[in-house]
Design a protein around this motif. Structure first.
Motif, mmCIF file in Angstrom:
data_model
loop_
_atom_site.group_PDB
_atom_site.id
_atom_site.type_symbol
_atom_site.label_atom_id
_atom_site.label_comp_id
_atom_site.label_asym_id
_atom_site.label_seq_id
_atom_site.Cartn_x
_atom_site.Cartn_y
_atom_site.Cartn_z
ATOM 1 N N ARG A 1 36.761 50.860 1.742
ATOM 2 C CA ARG A 1 37.444 49.989 2.790
ATOM 3 C C ARG A 1 38.878 49.535 2.534
ATOM 4 O O ARG A 1 39.644 49.398 3.261
ATOM 5 N N ARG A 2 38.800 48.758 1.173
ATOM 6 C CA ARG A 2 40.181 48.001 1.084
ATOM 7 C C ARG A 2 41.275 49.226 0.757
ATOM 8 O O ARG A 2 42.436 48.937 1.274
ATOM 9 N N GLN B 1 42.309 50.469 4.313
ATOM 10 C CA GLN B 1 42.949 49.180 4.982
ATOM 11 C C GLN B 1 44.583 49.221 4.483
ATOM 12 O O GLN B 1 45.538 48.845 5.020
ATOM 13 N N ALA C 1 46.471 51.833 5.681
ATOM 14 C CA ALA C 1 46.791 51.615 6.934
ATOM 15 C C ALA C 1 48.054 50.525 7.025
ATOM 16 O O ALA C 1 49.212 50.728 7.941
ATOM 17 N N ARG C 2 48.153 49.677 6.264
ATOM 18 C CA ARG C 2 49.265 48.648 6.114
ATOM 19 C C ARG C 2 50.369 49.215 5.595
ATOM 20 O O ARG C 2 51.707 49.051 6.114
ATOM 21 N N LEU D 1 52.345 51.834 8.998
ATOM 22 C CA LEU D 1 51.762 51.252 10.156
ATOM 23 C C LEU D 1 51.897 52.300 11.237
ATOM 24 O O LEU D 1 52.884 53.084 11.422
ATOM 25 N N GLY D 2 50.923 52.003 12.013
ATOM 26 C CA GLY D 2 50.885 53.121 13.432
ATOM 27 C C GLY D 2 50.390 54.233 13.167
ATOM 28 O O GLY D 2 49.977 54.815 14.412
#
Lengths: 66, 390
Positions: free
Chosen positions: B261-262, B265, B268-269, B272-273
């Motif tokens: 998960r980390r 994420q 994703a950071r 972006l988008g």
């Protein structure tokens, strides 16, 4: 809506922000401030305005980690 | 497991203690424990200081009187930080559960008080060389000499035996008994001599120090438990062990899932988008993790519903269900960690990244192999030839 027209209290969702866009905003903020939004802040209201976001970030950067 | 159910606050306090033990003791030393295949002494010390060794012991003997569910949650929390620590705690509590639930003798109640006062660590010697892996039969026998017993057992494995204060060993009731006529003998460490016959240099769960030993024990004959081991096994040892082992594997899976998960994420950071490539795999991983969570929860519920119904617990259908829990939960744990590895990619494959999954994967494989799933499935296959309501 031009960005200059957004005040701190403008409702960002009314100004056209989608929930998908709010996720992007959240991820960008997490990256910039090196924080993680906990579950309790993962609500529509947290990202509803610049002021609301500022409050949340202030809370996360000043409080001890949960 | 007690008459007086602990309050929610008590359970919450135990879980808070477990989190502190995990963060302060188990986690920081997990890599070293794994690297050197050494006993997680820091974790056990911290568990002792927190009084968690006697969590299952009823309040009337000075323990916390926690439920098996609470202890299951403690095990899962510990496994997030150090699988070996969690498995040792799970095995210890499985033994304590046997003492708690079969404590009609004053001598056993005295042992329970001793566990509370000394925060004693309890190990188990159920397997024996020459019995073909069938823990429900023994070659060795209790030799009685007046008020004392003597026992000599070739144990291919006694997990953390060298560090235990008490060892519960199975043996034939006496020298003339049949192989299946077993008892459980409480062996305090001061009456035990362990001669190491095998080592434990394995792929995972390295800190359990599950060496082989020739165990020689002497003690007061009142430490031979009165209930037949057949009853202790089906009514307590089997359910407690399978439920708590599965709780440990759940913790391993939870930790692997959290690392995945980390990782997603962070990706994703960084971009972006876009939705990172691992995001869909993460969704699939969490669907599987949920299966494992619900499997453990469901098994706990079933046990709670019949915890005091000794006859029901001895039935074939319950044994089939518990054996199935072991097989399914261990397979799911390996699968969840493997999925996390694909998601994290090289970051998970590396040993020096915050997303490292190597140790978790090695430990997870032990879940399938320590008491091999094939052996358990074979046992179920036999039971299902006769079981009518499984």
């Amino acid at each position: 809506m031009p960005i200059d027209a957004l005040t701190d209290d403008t409702d960002l969702y009314e100004a056209g922000m989608t929930s998908h866009a709010s996720v992007t905003v959240m991820l960008a903020i997490e990256d910039t401030f090196d924080i993680e939004f906990p579950e309790r802040l993962l609500r529509k209201a947290t990202f509803s305005s610049v002021a609301a976001i500022r409050d949340a970030v202030t809370q996360l950067t000043t409080a001890a980690p949960a | 497991m007690t008459v007086d159910a602990p309050t929610v606050a008590d359970a919450a306090a135990l879980l808070d203690s477990a989190r502190r033990v995990g963060l302060d003791a188990a986690g920081p030393h997990a890599a070293d424990v794994d690297k050197h295949a050494r006993f997680p002494v820091e974790t056990i010390s911290a568990l002792r200081e927190a009084g968690l060794m006697s969590a299952l012991v009823p309040a009337e003997f000075g323990g916390a009187g926690a439920t098996l569910r609470t202890v299951s949650e403690v095990v899962t929390i510990l496994a997030r930080h150090c699988s070996s620590s969690a498995l040792i705690y799970a095995m210890h509590q499985s033994q304590v559960a046997c003492l708690v639930r079969h404590s009609q003798q004053e001598s056993v109640r005295e042992v329970l008080r001793g566990i509370v006062d000394g925060q004693l660590l309890v190990a188990s010697a159920t397997t024996e060389i020459g019995i073909g892996g069938d823990v429900r039969s023994s070659t060795c026998a209790v030799e009685r000499d007046g008020d004392n017993y003597r026992l000599r057992k070739q144990a291919p494995v006694i997990s953390y035996g060298a560090f235990a204060d008490l060892i519960l060993a199975t043996a034939r009731r006496d020298v003339d008994s049949a192989p299946h006529d077993q008892v459980l003998v409480i062996c305090p460490a001061d009456g035990v001599v362990l001669e190491q016959t095998g080592s434990w240099d394995t792929l995972g769960f390295r800190g359990t120090c599950s060496n082989g030993y020739l165990l020689t024990a002497e003690g007061d004959a009142s430490l031979v438990m009165a209930d037949p081991y057949a009853d202790i096994s089906s009514q307590t040892m089997l359910p407690a062990a399978h439920l708590l082992w599965a709780s440990a594997w759940l913790g391993i899976a939870e930790e692997a899932a959290d690392r995945a998960r980390r990782f997603v994420q962070a990706a994703a950071r960084a971009k972006l988008g876009t939705t990172p490539p691992g995001a869909l795999r993460l969704a699939e991983l969490f669907a599987e993790l949920q299966l494992l969570r619900d499997l453990v929860d469901g098994a706990l519920r079933r046990f709670e519903a019949i915890a005091d119904d000794r006859e029901a617990l001895s039935g074939a259908s319950v044994t089939v269900a518990l054996n199935s829990l072991k097989v399914s939960a261990s397979s799911l744990a390996v699968d969840v960690v493997s999925r996390a590895m694909l998601i994290c990619g090289i970051a998970g494959y590396r040993e020096d990244s915050p997303y490292s999954l190597g140790r978790l994967l090695r430990d997870a494989f032990g879940a399938e192999l320590m008491v091999n799933n094939d052996r358990i499935s074979h046992h179920n296959a036999q039971l299902l030839l006769v079981a009518k309501d499984a």
